[in-house]
Structure formats: structure tokens, C-alpha cells
Write a protein that holds these residues in place. Structure first.
Motif, mmCIF file in Angstrom:
data_model
loop_
_atom_site.group_PDB
_atom_site.id
_atom_site.type_symbol
_atom_site.label_atom_id
_atom_site.label_comp_id
_atom_site.label_asym_id
_atom_site.label_seq_id
_atom_site.Cartn_x
_atom_site.Cartn_y
_atom_site.Cartn_z
ATOM 1 N N TYR A 44 0.837 -1.200 0.000
ATOM 2 C CA TYR A 44 0.000 0.000 0.000
ATOM 3 C C TYR A 44 0.874 1.254 0.000
ATOM 4 C CZ TYR A 44 -3.168 3.642 1.613
ATOM 5 O OH TYR A 44 -3.872 4.809 1.723
ATOM 6 N N MET A 45 1.864 1.305 0.891
ATOM 7 C CA MET A 45 2.729 2.486 0.970
ATOM 8 C C MET A 45 3.502 2.693 -0.321
ATOM 9 S SD MET A 45 4.212 2.522 4.897
ATOM 10 C CE MET A 45 4.888 0.851 4.867
ATOM 11 N N LEU A 46 4.041 1.596 -0.867
ATOM 12 C CA LEU A 46 4.832 1.704 -2.093
ATOM 13 C C LEU A 46 3.958 2.131 -3.269
ATOM 14 C CD1 LEU A 46 7.700 1.273 -3.248
ATOM 15 C CD2 LEU A 46 7.029 -1.070 -3.777
ATOM 16 N N GLY A 47 2.766 1.548 -3.371
ATOM 17 C CA GLY A 47 1.881 1.883 -4.479
ATOM 18 C C GLY A 47 1.362 3.300 -4.432
ATOM 19 N N ALA A 48 1.220 3.859 -3.236
ATOM 20 C CA ALA A 48 0.669 5.206 -3.095
ATOM 21 C C ALA A 48 1.731 6.293 -3.227
ATOM 22 C CB ALA A 48 -0.024 5.336 -1.739
ATOM 23 N N HIS A 49 3.013 5.890 -3.228
ATOM 24 C CA HIS A 49 4.064 6.917 -3.153
ATOM 25 C C HIS A 49 4.303 7.615 -4.484
ATOM 26 C CE1 HIS A 49 7.345 9.010 -1.255
ATOM 27 N NE2 HIS A 49 8.099 8.732 -2.307
ATOM 28 N N VAL A 50 4.488 8.929 -4.387
ATOM 29 C CA VAL A 50 4.896 9.768 -5.509
ATOM 30 C C VAL A 50 6.204 10.432 -5.102
ATOM 31 C CG1 VAL A 50 4.304 11.759 -6.949
ATOM 32 C CG2 VAL A 50 2.506 10.174 -6.184
ATOM 33 N N GLY A 84 5.709 3.348 9.424
ATOM 34 C CA GLY A 84 6.314 3.064 8.138
ATOM 35 C C GLY A 84 6.665 4.338 7.410
ATOM 36 N N MET A 85 7.359 4.176 6.305
ATOM 37 C CA MET A 85 7.702 5.319 5.470
ATOM 38 C C MET A 85 7.835 4.870 4.020
ATOM 39 S SD MET A 85 10.787 8.128 5.753
ATOM 40 C CE MET A 85 12.125 6.975 5.452
ATOM 41 N N SER A 86 7.305 5.668 3.117
ATOM 42 C CA SER A 86 7.551 5.472 1.698
ATOM 43 C C SER A 86 8.457 6.610 1.238
ATOM 44 C CB SER A 86 6.238 5.462 0.906
ATOM 45 O OG SER A 86 5.546 6.687 1.060
ATOM 46 N N ALA A 91 10.767 2.915 -2.389
ATOM 47 C CA ALA A 91 10.795 1.923 -1.313
ATOM 48 C C ALA A 91 9.758 2.242 -0.250
ATOM 49 C CB ALA A 91 12.181 1.867 -0.680
ATOM 50 N N ALA A 92 9.395 1.199 0.470
ATOM 51 C CA ALA A 92 8.564 1.327 1.660
ATOM 52 C C ALA A 92 9.241 0.529 2.768
ATOM 53 C CB ALA A 92 7.162 0.793 1.419
#
Length: 196
Positions: A19-25, A82-84, A123-124
Motif C-alpha cells: 500500500y505504501m509503495l503503491g501510493a508513493h509519488v 512506516g515510510m515510503s 521503497a517502503a
């Protein structure tokens, strides 16, 4: 919100990373997430883009500010942070079937070892209160990410660099981890007390 929630099963942790990786810009810069579970199994997710936080009125690391705000505003107990982000990665042969990934913290352009061959990546990373670290790395030009897990039982200390702030915030969610912070006080880094 005081206390902590049980850590969910591995499949859910994988879903959280995806989810985090897919949402990151990448243009948004690093985004800090809190993850929690309510008594009725409700999942709570909140996020703060680090670069969009208001200016600080005190000398505190931006990751500490973000995790503090997220924890204080959480309506349910948390089990991790977490962090992206976008950064660099190098894959280092380890003599085993898989290579170890050396992830360079966001904002850094060069690793400590100039011989590493860097690749741009998205990355996430997910830290849970057991001190486990879960990375999901997608190098530029690749469609499939690489998942890597570092167990807290194998490494009781926070990672080097800015990621240490997320590790400390996650581990502090569980008050029984106080011994880990005693070790940190003896030369292994700075501590952040659990939020009341």
C-alpha cells in the motif's frame, strides 16, 4: 493513544508495505505512516508527508515530529510506523542465494562505500514494535519489488542514519521494550521515551 496493538500476520504486513509503495509519488518526498488495529479489528492508517509539515518551533528531527503527531492523534492502538520514499539501493553479494540490499537513506546521494553501484529506487519500510524491519524495494525500471526482512531478535539496535528515528518510535510503542532503550543509553544512540 497509549499502549500498542498486536502485530498482524505477515500477509498483512506485506499488504501494508505494498500500500505504501503503491501510493508513493517521489515528488512528495518521504511520507511517514502510522499503523494500528482496533478492538473490533478495524485497521487504522494515517500519513504525514514530511516535507509538508509546518515549520518546527523546537529542535526536533522531522521523523520524530511526524511519529509523535501520528501517535497522539491515533484513535486506536498502534503496532508500527512506516515510510515510503525514493532513494538509492545497492545489492551486495553475501555468498548466499540472495543478495543483501544496502538501502541509502532518503536525501543521501552517496553511500559510505563509494564502490557500491547505486540504483534509483522507490521503497517502503515498516518498523513494528518487536523491532523487526520490513523493506519493500523497487529499483527504477523494475516492475517487481524485492522484499527484505531484518528481525529485531537478530539485531537489537536501531539502523544507522535517519531510519533510526522510525525504529525507536516503533519499539517505544511497547512499554516492555524498556531494556532496549537502556542499551541505547549506553552508547548506541539517542532514545525517545514512549509517549504518554
Amino acid at each position: 493513544m497509549a499502549g500498542h496493538a498486536p502485530i498482524p500476520p505477515p500477509k498483512f504486513l506485506e499488504a501494508a508495505q505494498s500500500y505504501m509503495l503503491g501510493a508513493h509519488v517521489c515528488a512528495d518526498g518521504p511520507v511517514i505512516y502510522s499503523w494500528g488495529t482496533g478492538d473490533d479489528s478495524t485497521i487504522g492508517i494515517k500519513a504525514i508527508p514530511v516535507d509538508r509539515m509546518p515549520p518546527a518551533t523546537e529542535d526536533i528531527h522531522p521523523y520524530d515530529r511526524a511519529t509523535t503527531v501520528l501517535q497522539r492523534s491515533a484513535p486506536i492502538p498502534l503496532w508500527g510506523f512506516g515510510m515510503s520514499y525514493c532513494g538509492h539501493v545497492a545489492f551486495v553479494p553475501t555468498g548466499v542465494s540472495d543478495s543483501m540490499a544496502v538501502v541509502i537513506d532518503p536525501g543521501r546521494t552517496e553511500p559510505d562505500n563509494p564502490r557500491l553501484e547505486l540504483q534509483r529506487m522507490c521503497a517502503a519500510v515498516l518498523f513494528v514494535h518487536s523491532a523487526d524491519r520490513h523493506d519493500l524495494i523497487r529499483p527504477a525500471g523494475k516492475s517487481e519489488p524485492t522484499a527484505i526482512t531484518f528481525r529485531g531478535t537478530d539485531n537489537p539496535y536501531p539502523p544507522p542514519g535517519e531510519m533510526r528515528h522510525l525504529w525507536i518510535a516503533a519499539v517505544a510503542l511497547d512499554r516492555t521494550n524498556i531494556e532496549r532503550f537502556a542499551a541505547l543509553d549506553h552508547g548506541h544512540g539517542t532514545t525517545r521515551p514512549p509517549i504518554q
